[in-house]
Motif scaffolding. Structure first.
Motif: not given
Length: 348
Positions: A67-85
């Motif tokens: 199971m793999k879920q994208a979230r509005p940040w980079v999982e390894k670097y949560p200080q970096i925003d990332a598009p969930v798209s």
């Protein structure tokens, strides 16, 4: 981070947040009809270190899957925003890959996908390990695995797309920042001496070189421009898994229709940083089936940028290199960009 979590919970149905919680995950899988009758969840575990997304292996009484879920940040670097798209892009890529000879067999199959939860369920490749061991212990990429990777990349780049592939512009902008801009900003706040003592000073000539900066900026604009070749977008040892059935290529969330030189440049850059022998580098050059209008100059430039950004940027690699070795690689990488002499230096 709290604001991002609140936003995520508001966007997804019932705020489903993937985590190591048997009861919660079991209820979700039952609700979507993915679990079979009398199938019970027995265990949830991390399959390995993920960078971009939250990933879990789910083991039931009958099978296992990822199971793999994208979230509005980079999982390894949560200080970096990332598009969930990005999860939509990965799903589209995996669907497209199944119809490409030499690419489909090396790609995991998507078993279930729902863009509203930014979640996908893909086949479990078993106790596979990635090929980041190549950066350590004088490991060499064996001929069999090299051939499989080159077959994958050659067939991918020569595939005639029959449908529109998403532009993935948001992920490209994120990648652009961390490949072509941030590492070369001397005021970016990174303490490179914590990585390797003396690296901060060693990086300065590459962060304060006007000619180099202009060339890197030009390559960045080319990266952001539309192309005509489907590319993986992150073709390096962390995206390669060694499974029982051979090499598998994962994590195509950076994929888009661009230019083949970028993928091959990433490949060559990491083989150089992994200190692979000349025979491996020559095989990549000679066995890769280049598409029409392939540019050696662009290949050289993208190779050099990837080497530099991995040595002085955020996305560090598990390399075992001292300052002298990193200095030599940075000097070589800069010459690839400014002189376009990748082919000459490799002797191929």
């Amino acid at each position: 981070m709290p604001d991002l979590i609140d936003r995520f919970n508001q966007e997804v149905p019932k705020g489903f947040f993937l985590e190591n919680d048997l009861k919660k995950v079991s209820a979700f899988l039952t609700e979507i009809g993915f679990l079979q009758s009398n199938e019970r969840l027995e265990k949830i575990e991390k399959p390995g270190e993920g960078n971009m997304n939250c990933v879990y292996r789910v083991i039931t009484s009958d099978r296992s899957f990822i199971m793999k879920q994208a979230r509005p940040w980079v999982e390894k670097y949560p200080q970096i925003d990332a598009p969930v798209s990005r999860i939509n892009i990965e799903n589209t890529y995996l669907e497209t890959a199944q119809d490409i000879a030499g690419v489909g067999p090396a790609s995991p199959k998507c078993l279930w996908f729902d863009h509203s939860h930014y979640l996908m369920i893909i086949e479990d490749l078993g106790e596979a390990r990635d090929l980041t061991y190549l950066y350590r212990d004088d490991a060499k990429l064996c001929t069999e695995h090299l051939d499989q990777l080159l077959e994958y990349l050659s067939n991918l780049h020569r595939h005639d797309l029959n449908s529109d592939f998403p532009s993935n512009i948001d992920m490209r902008k994120l990648n652009h920042e961390h490949i072509f801009r941030f590492p070369f900003d001397p005021t970016n706040g990174m303490d490179l001496d914590k990585i390797t003592p003396g690296l901060q000073k060693a990086a300065r000539p590459y962060q304060q070189n006007t000619t180099l900066d202009q060339l890197i900026s030009s390559l960045g604009l080319i990266y952001l421009s539309p192309g005509n070749t489907l590319i993986h977008g992150d073709f390096y040892p962390g995206s390669w898994l060694l499974a029982d059935s051979g090499i598998k290529v994962i994590d195509p969330e950076f994929s888009f229709v661009g230019i083949a030189e970028f993928d091959l440049g990433i490949f060559l850059a990491h083989m150089l940083m992994a200190q692979q022998p000349d025979e491996v580098l020559s095989a990549i050059w000679n066995q890769y089936n280049k598409p029409a209008d392939f540019s050696d100059m662009l290949l050289s430039g993208f190779t050099g940028v990837e080497m530099l950004r991995r040595l002085i940027g955020i996305a560090q690699l598990p390399v075992q290199l001292n300052l002298s070795e990193k200095n030599a690689l940075m000097k070589r990488a800069a010459s690839f960009i400014t002189k376009g002499d990748l082919v000459r230096q490799l002797g191929i």
